[in-house]
Design a protein around this motif. Structure first.
Motif, short mmCIF file in Angstrom:
data_model
loop_
_atom_site.label_atom_id
_atom_site.label_comp_id
_atom_site.label_asym_id
_atom_site.label_seq_id
_atom_site.Cartn_x
_atom_site.Cartn_y
_atom_site.Cartn_z
N GLU A 19 41.35 -47.24 72.69
CA GLU A 19 40.00 -47.21 73.27
C GLU A 19 39.46 -45.77 73.32
O GLU A 19 38.33 -45.51 72.89
CB GLU A 19 40.04 -47.83 74.68
CG GLU A 19 38.77 -47.71 75.48
CD GLU A 19 37.61 -48.55 74.92
OE1 GLU A 19 37.84 -49.72 74.57
OE2 GLU A 19 36.48 -48.00 74.81
N VAL A 20 40.26 -44.83 73.83
CA VAL A 20 39.78 -43.45 73.99
C VAL A 20 39.54 -42.80 72.62
O VAL A 20 38.54 -42.11 72.41
CB VAL A 20 40.78 -42.62 74.84
CG1 VAL A 20 40.39 -41.14 74.85
CG2 VAL A 20 40.85 -43.16 76.26
N THR A 44 36.42 -55.51 69.15
CA THR A 44 35.67 -54.84 70.22
C THR A 44 35.42 -53.37 69.89
O THR A 44 34.31 -52.86 70.04
CB THR A 44 36.46 -54.92 71.57
OG1 THR A 44 36.76 -56.28 71.81
CG2 THR A 44 35.68 -54.34 72.72
N LEU A 45 36.47 -52.69 69.40
CA LEU A 45 36.33 -51.25 69.12
C LEU A 45 35.36 -51.00 67.97
O LEU A 45 34.57 -50.06 68.02
CB LEU A 45 37.70 -50.64 68.79
CG LEU A 45 38.73 -50.64 69.94
CD1 LEU A 45 40.05 -50.03 69.49
CD2 LEU A 45 38.19 -49.91 71.18
N GLU A 46 35.41 -51.88 66.97
CA GLU A 46 34.49 -51.72 65.83
C GLU A 46 33.04 -51.90 66.27
O GLU A 46 32.18 -51.10 65.91
CB GLU A 46 34.83 -52.72 64.72
CG GLU A 46 36.06 -52.30 63.93
CD GLU A 46 36.28 -53.12 62.67
OE1 GLU A 46 35.75 -54.25 62.58
OE2 GLU A 46 37.00 -52.63 61.77
N SER A 47 32.80 -52.94 67.08
CA SER A 47 31.39 -53.18 67.44
C SER A 47 30.92 -52.18 68.50
O SER A 47 29.75 -51.78 68.49
CB SER A 47 31.18 -54.62 67.91
OG SER A 47 31.97 -54.88 69.03
N LYS A 48 31.81 -51.76 69.37
CA LYS A 48 31.39 -50.84 70.46
C LYS A 48 31.21 -49.41 69.97
O LYS A 48 30.31 -48.70 70.40
CB LYS A 48 32.50 -50.88 71.53
CG LYS A 48 32.03 -50.66 72.96
CD LYS A 48 33.14 -51.07 73.93
CE LYS A 48 33.40 -50.02 74.95
NZ LYS A 48 34.57 -50.31 75.78
N HIS A 49 32.12 -48.98 69.06
CA HIS A 49 32.13 -47.55 68.70
C HIS A 49 31.79 -47.28 67.23
O HIS A 49 31.79 -46.12 66.81
CB HIS A 49 33.50 -46.95 69.02
CG HIS A 49 33.89 -47.12 70.46
ND1 HIS A 49 33.20 -46.52 71.50
CD2 HIS A 49 34.90 -47.81 71.05
CE1 HIS A 49 33.76 -46.85 72.65
NE2 HIS A 49 34.80 -47.64 72.41
N GLY A 50 31.56 -48.34 66.45
CA GLY A 50 31.19 -48.14 65.05
C GLY A 50 32.28 -47.49 64.21
O GLY A 50 31.98 -46.78 63.24
N ILE A 51 33.52 -47.70 64.56
CA ILE A 51 34.63 -47.13 63.78
C ILE A 51 35.30 -48.26 63.00
O ILE A 51 34.96 -49.43 63.16
CB ILE A 51 35.66 -46.43 64.70
CG1 ILE A 51 36.15 -47.38 65.83
CG2 ILE A 51 35.06 -45.19 65.33
CD1 ILE A 51 37.37 -48.07 65.65
N ARG A 52 36.28 -47.89 62.15
CA ARG A 52 37.06 -48.90 61.43
C ARG A 52 38.37 -49.14 62.20
O ARG A 52 39.07 -48.18 62.56
CB ARG A 52 37.38 -48.39 60.02
CG ARG A 52 38.34 -49.30 59.27
CD ARG A 52 38.56 -48.83 57.83
NE ARG A 52 39.63 -49.60 57.21
CZ ARG A 52 40.05 -49.45 55.97
NH1 ARG A 52 39.47 -48.54 55.19
NH2 ARG A 52 41.03 -50.19 55.48
#
Ligand SMILES: NC(=O)c1ccc[n+]([C@@H]2O[C@H](COP(=O)([O-])OP(=O)(O)OC[C@H]3O[C@@H](n4cnc5c(N)ncnc54)[C@H](OP(=O)(O)O)[C@@H]3O)[C@@H](O)[C@H]2O)c1
Length: 264
Positions: A19-20, A44-52
């Motif tokens: 997450e961090v 969740t991480l992809e949609s929240k932070h735009g990362i892969r």
């Protein structure tokens, strides 16, 4: 920002690292056995932070697990800039009373997989002259712990191994660090069959994101190890410098002895 591979990313400290780091813009590769939890976190991480966020479902107690993870990472076409060897578990109780296979699996996960993954990913980092490896040890690694005997010994290995690699790699552009948390909020105590009353020694458990923030700060400062979670943990890890070892080990035995086998 690069890519971090995190083992044991399906809960606790590993999930908090994911997450961090994602929040800071890093891509992540999440490894553990629980496919649903990993996939949910990745989405969740992809949609929240735009990362892969990629998922690798793997039981790291299997002898070929590290090689399989390495090959999967290659097939994904990603380069690992930060390896976080976090997956691990403990087991509470007298050595002979506890299941033999669980103890052997613990050694394989806490030590074997960590060494093997390091062997696979470190040479690439050395070639590139950049990269970092965080190995999650514990304050349990600073002294023997009766009734957590195998667990503490595995973490002593992780601490010793990581500090040695820190020194070996200082002039190679790669940073290796041992992270030594004290009692932290996670599924650890449940997985270890640990009595609730002993979990924190009377203190409140440290939230996993706090461990992560302190670890990442120490990483920036290129420390060889970091003890997270405050002054109580610092006192604990320094106790062996001031107390004779038999006194210390006997004290821990008294504190941790299971009620059913305690002396009158
Ligand atoms: N919590 C504490 O008080 C504390 C203190 C000091 C150090 N630590 C260390 O911190 C690390 C993370 O633990 P945690 O506290 O976050 O506990 P946790 O919530 O139980 O997380 C353990 C992680 O390891 C994974 N794992 C367990 N067995 C595995 C296997 N065979 N193959 C692959 N992955 C496996 C679990 O995922 P799956 O079940 O999905 O495989 C989970 O993601 C461990 O190395 C632990 O020793 C914890």
């Amino acid at each position: 920002m690069g890519t971090a591979l995190i083992t044991g990313a399906s809960s606790g400290i590993g999930a908090a690292f994911a997450e961090v780091l994602a929040q800071r813009g890093m891509n992540v590769v999440l490894v553990a056995r629980s496919e649903d939890r990993l996939q949910q976190l990745a989405d969740t991480l992809e949609s929240k932070h735009g990362i892969r966020a990629d998922v690798i479902v793997q039981d790291l107690t299997k002898p070929e697990a590290a090689a399989a993870v390495f090959e999967t990472v290659k097939s994904l076409g990603v380069e690992i800039d930060l390896l976080i060897n976090n997956a691990g578990f403990g087991d509470y109780g007298a050595f002979c009373d506890r299941p033999r296979q669980k103890q052997l699996d613990m050694i394989q996960l806490n030590i074997g997989a960590l060494v093997d993954l390091t062997h696979h990913f470190l040479p690439q980092m050395q070639q590139r002259k950049s990269g970092s490896i965080l190995n999650i040890a514990s304050i349990a690694g600073f002294q023997p712990m009766p009734y957590l005997s195998i667990y503490a010994a595995t973490k002593a290995f992780v601490l010793s191994f990581s500090e040695a690699l820190w020194a070996e790699n200082q002039d190679k552009g790669v940073h290796v660090m041992a992270v030594c948390p004290g009692p932290t909020e996670s599924s650890f105590f449940e997985a270890a069959d640990f009595p609730q009353t002993l979990a924190s020694g009377g203190q409140s458990l440290v939230p996993a994101p706090v461990v992560v923030q302190e670890a990442l700060q120490a990483l920036e400062q290129k420390q060889s190890n970091v003890v997270t979670g405050g002054i109580g943990n610092q006192i604990m890890v320094n106790a062996s410098r001031f107390l004779p070892r038999p006194t210390l080990v006997n004290g821990i035995a008294k504190l941790f002895r299971p009620k059913a086998t305690s002396n009158p």
